[in-house]
Structure formats: C-alpha cells, structure tokens
Design a protein around this motif. Sequence first.
Motif, PDB file in Angstrom:
ATOM      1  N   PRO A  34     -97.200  37.623  70.318  1.00 17.65           N
ATOM      2  CA  PRO A  34     -98.394  38.487  70.319  1.00 17.65           C
ATOM      3  C   PRO A  34     -98.616  39.080  68.931  1.00 17.65           C
ATOM      4  N   ASP A  35     -99.877  39.274  68.568  1.00 16.27           N
ATOM      5  CA  ASP A  35    -100.202  39.833  67.259  1.00 16.27           C
ATOM      6  C   ASP A  35     -99.534  41.187  67.053  1.00 16.27           C
ATOM      7  N   SER A  36     -99.428  41.979  68.105  1.00 18.80           N
ATOM      8  CA  SER A  36     -98.837  43.311  67.972  1.00 18.80           C
ATOM      9  C   SER A  36     -97.372  43.236  67.563  1.00 18.80           C
ATOM     10  N   ILE A  37     -96.653  42.249  68.073  1.00 15.60           N
ATOM     11  CA  ILE A  37     -95.239  42.065  67.728  1.00 15.60           C
ATOM     12  C   ILE A  37     -95.104  41.633  66.273  1.00 15.60           C
ATOM     13  N   VAL A  38     -95.956  40.712  65.857  1.00 17.98           N
ATOM     14  CA  VAL A  38     -95.925  40.233  64.475  1.00 17.98           C
ATOM     15  C   VAL A  38     -96.302  41.364  63.516  1.00 17.98           C
ATOM     16  N   HIS A  39     -97.301  42.151  63.883  1.00 18.07           N
ATOM     17  CA  HIS A  39     -97.735  43.258  63.035  1.00 18.07           C
ATOM     18  C   HIS A  39     -96.614  44.276  62.849  1.00 18.07           C
ATOM     19  N   GLU A  40     -95.915  44.599  63.927  1.00 17.60           N
ATOM     20  CA  GLU A  40     -94.796  45.536  63.819  1.00 17.60           C
ATOM     21  C   GLU A  40     -93.711  44.973  62.918  1.00 17.60           C
ATOM     22  N   ALA A  41     -93.437  43.680  63.042  1.00 18.87           N
ATOM     23  CA  ALA A  41     -92.422  43.042  62.202  1.00 18.87           C
ATOM     24  C   ALA A  41     -92.813  43.098  60.731  1.00 18.87           C
ATOM     25  N   VAL A  42     -94.094  42.862  60.442  1.00 22.11           N
ATOM     26  CA  VAL A  42     -94.575  42.911  59.061  1.00 22.11           C
ATOM     27  C   VAL A  42     -94.355  44.305  58.473  1.00 22.11           C
ATOM     28  N   LYS A  43     -94.694  45.336  59.228  1.00 17.85           N
ATOM     29  CA  LYS A  43     -94.505  46.709  58.749  1.00 17.85           C
ATOM     30  C   LYS A  43     -93.029  46.998  58.493  1.00 17.85           C
ATOM     31  N   CYS A  44     -92.161  46.468  59.346  1.00 23.26           N
ATOM     32  CA  CYS A  44     -90.726  46.680  59.154  1.00 23.26           C
ATOM     33  C   CYS A  44     -90.225  45.952  57.905  1.00 23.26           C
ATOM     34  N   ILE A  45     -90.685  44.720  57.708  1.00 15.77           N
ATOM     35  CA  ILE A  45     -90.288  43.959  56.519  1.00 15.77           C
ATOM     36  C   ILE A  45     -90.708  44.694  55.255  1.00 15.77           C
ATOM     37  N   LYS A  99    -100.800  53.299  54.927  1.00 22.08           N
ATOM     38  CA  LYS A  99     -99.930  54.003  55.877  1.00 22.08           C
ATOM     39  C   LYS A  99     -98.884  53.080  56.490  1.00 22.08           C
ATOM     40  N   ASP A 100     -99.199  51.797  56.602  1.00 21.01           N
ATOM     41  CA  ASP A 100     -98.259  50.853  57.195  1.00 21.01           C
ATOM     42  C   ASP A 100     -96.987  50.724  56.357  1.00 21.01           C
ATOM     43  N   SER A 101     -97.105  50.950  55.057  1.00 17.99           N
ATOM     44  CA  SER A 101     -95.944  50.783  54.185  1.00 17.99           C
ATOM     45  C   SER A 101     -94.856  51.809  54.462  1.00 17.99           C
ATOM     46  N   TYR A 102     -95.239  52.971  54.958  1.00 21.03           N
ATOM     47  CA  TYR A 102     -94.226  53.996  55.276  1.00 21.03           C
ATOM     48  C   TYR A 102     -94.196  54.336  56.764  1.00 21.03           C
ATOM     49  N   TRP A 103     -94.758  53.449  57.588  1.00 20.94           N
ATOM     50  CA  TRP A 103     -94.769  53.646  59.041  1.00 20.94           C
ATOM     51  C   TRP A 103     -93.368  53.842  59.604  1.00 20.94           C
ATOM     52  N   LEU A 104     -92.413  53.093  59.095  1.00 19.50           N
ATOM     53  CA  LEU A 104     -91.051  53.171  59.620  1.00 19.50           C
ATOM     54  C   LEU A 104     -90.432  54.552  59.402  1.00 19.50           C
ATOM     55  N   ASP A 105     -90.908  55.259  58.394  1.00 24.35           N
ATOM     56  CA  ASP A 105     -90.450  56.636  58.178  1.00 24.35           C
ATOM     57  C   ASP A 105     -91.076  57.593  59.185  1.00 24.35           C
ATOM     58  N   THR A 106     -92.326  57.379  59.507  1.00 24.93           N
ATOM     59  CA  THR A 106     -93.045  58.327  60.360  1.00 24.93           C
ATOM     60  C   THR A 106     -92.579  58.285  61.803  1.00 24.93           C
ATOM     61  N   ILE A 107     -91.996  57.157  62.237  1.00 26.48           N
ATOM     62  CA  ILE A 107     -91.588  57.035  63.642  1.00 26.48           C
ATOM     63  C   ILE A 107     -90.065  56.990  63.804  1.00 26.48           C
ATOM     64  N   LEU A 123     -92.408  37.714  52.813  1.00 26.46           N
ATOM     65  CA  LEU A 123     -93.574  37.447  53.663  1.00 26.46           C
ATOM     66  C   LEU A 123     -94.053  36.004  53.519  1.00 26.46           C
ATOM     67  N   ASN A 124     -94.026  35.480  52.303  1.00 28.58           N
ATOM     68  CA  ASN A 124     -94.457  34.099  52.085  1.00 28.58           C
ATOM     69  C   ASN A 124     -93.515  33.113  52.787  1.00 28.58           C
ATOM     70  N   GLU A 125     -92.227  33.415  52.759  1.00 30.29           N
ATOM     71  CA  GLU A 125     -91.251  32.535  53.400  1.00 30.29           C
ATOM     72  C   GLU A 125     -91.369  32.577  54.913  1.00 30.29           C
ATOM     73  N   ILE A 126     -91.495  33.768  55.468  1.00 31.84           N
ATOM     74  CA  ILE A 126     -91.564  33.916  56.922  1.00 31.84           C
ATOM     75  C   ILE A 126     -92.845  33.340  57.493  1.00 31.84           C
ATOM     76  N   PHE A 127     -93.963  33.528  56.776  1.00 32.73           N
ATOM     77  CA  PHE A 127     -95.263  33.080  57.293  1.00 32.73           C
ATOM     78  C   PHE A 127     -95.786  31.839  56.568  1.00 32.73           C
ATOM     79  N   LYS A 128     -94.878  30.962  56.194  1.00 31.48           N
ATOM     80  CA  LYS A 128     -95.318  29.736  55.514  1.00 31.48           C
ATOM     81  C   LYS A 128     -95.856  28.750  56.537  1.00 31.48           C
TER      82      LYS A 128
END
Length: 255
Positions: free
Chosen positions: A110-121, A46-54, A250-255
């Motif tokens: 915060p983990d919540s901010i990083v998680h939201e960014a990951v879903k957006c990426i 569901k995270d892969s299309y989260w940006l569509d749902t909101i 993702l590999n570049e951002i979280f290296k």
Amino acid sequence: MAAFIAVPCSFAWGRLGHITIQTIAMNHLTPQAAATIAKTGGLTPKDSYWLDTIKDDEPYKTKFEGWHASIATPDCKSPANVRLEYRDGKDGVTALKKIKLEMADYRNLPDSIVHEAVKCIVHIVGDMHCPCHVRYTDNSNSGKFRVVFNDKETTLHKVWDSELISYMSGYGRKDAAQYAGRLDTWTEEQIAGVQKGWGQEWFEDAARDVRPTVGKVKKGAFLDNMWAKENIGLAELELQKAGYRLAAALNEIFK
C-alpha cells in the motif's frame, strides 16, 4: 549491556539539518525513485523530521525504538553482533537494513506503507551522520551535559544537533533550501565515492569522522567562536554525506 545504551535518544539534527539533508537528496534522485516517492505520498519538509515528532507516541514508540542512533566499536566498526549486544538490534543501521528488505516488494505494498518507509529512511540516514547520535561501545557520546554556546546555556547534544549549523550558517529551517544549495556542490565523482557501500559502511565512515571529537568537550565548557569555526566543517561534511547517501538509498530501494 552497557548502562548508557538504555538512555533514550534525544532528537538528532534539528529541523534545519533534516530538511537540508532531504533537499540535497531530492536533487539527486533517479526519475524512477522520484516518481515512486511522488506517487506514494511525496516528501514535504515536515516529513524529514516526522520520526522525531512521533517518537513518544504509541504504537510508534515501540515500533521505532532506538532507530535514532547507531553503535560502533572504538575502531569504528558496527557489525551485527555489536549492534545486537549493545542495543538489542534497535539502532539505525539495523533499521535501515530491515526497511530495505521490506521494500523489496514495494510495488505490491500500500502507498501508505511505502510512504512511511520513505520518511523513516530519510530520517535514519540523517541521524546516522549526526555527531551526537554516533555512539560507541566505550563512550555514549550523547553530549547530554550542560555547556555554554553563543553565550547561552544549552547542552552539547543540542549544539551538534542544530545550534552550531544555525549559528554558523545564519540559516533557519525556512532557509533550508538555500542552505542545501550552498552545500550541494560535490562533483559526480565525489558523490559516487561517498555513496559506495550501504548503511553499515556509511555509518562506520561517519563514526570515523566523529571519533576525534569524543571527549574533547567537558561539562560546563564555554564553546566560543573559535570552537564553532573548528567544528562547523565536520557538521556540514556530515550533512553533505547524509544527503548524497540518502539519495543513494532511495535510488537503490526504488530502482
């Protein structure tokens, strides 16, 4: 600013497409990136299309405005001045660059901010490769007109987003893992080649891939099996490129 640019974006890649892209990417994460993503919330289908749902919910509607599509010139370039002129800087290429800068200090966020960014990426990299979300300064390429596909009236936009890959692959969103397995066949050398560059270069490559299709289908067209067979290759190529480039992002951002 061209009038067509102001038209709101429809969903890009249906759920099958977005989950498939995410699944391919997850297969190619470094241990560091995988651990960071798991620690900050993980990724579900569901995270892969989260940006569509909101996309129409406040405050997300304004925060993520325009991120579902990107703009290129007729020669498939997407420099900052073009993105600013035609989309006021509200586009996928600009958004991905913005998120990368914000995540430079991800360890102290915060983990919540990083998680939201990951879903957006995840979503943005996918959308940058969806044929009807590659826009051009001389053509909206949105495909928001009626056609007939698989004996049903629909829009060309929906055909590219989901109906073509579902019809030709025989998979539904619950089968996305199998579809990803079928598509994830590139060699390490091929993957490294397609991962070169960053968001702007990736989108410009997608724009070159998509450009030959622009204007080929007219309003009211009947898209038969021959059309589907001729175009499924492009759709699946973009899914593959998006998956491998998402892993690189993702590999570049979280290296």
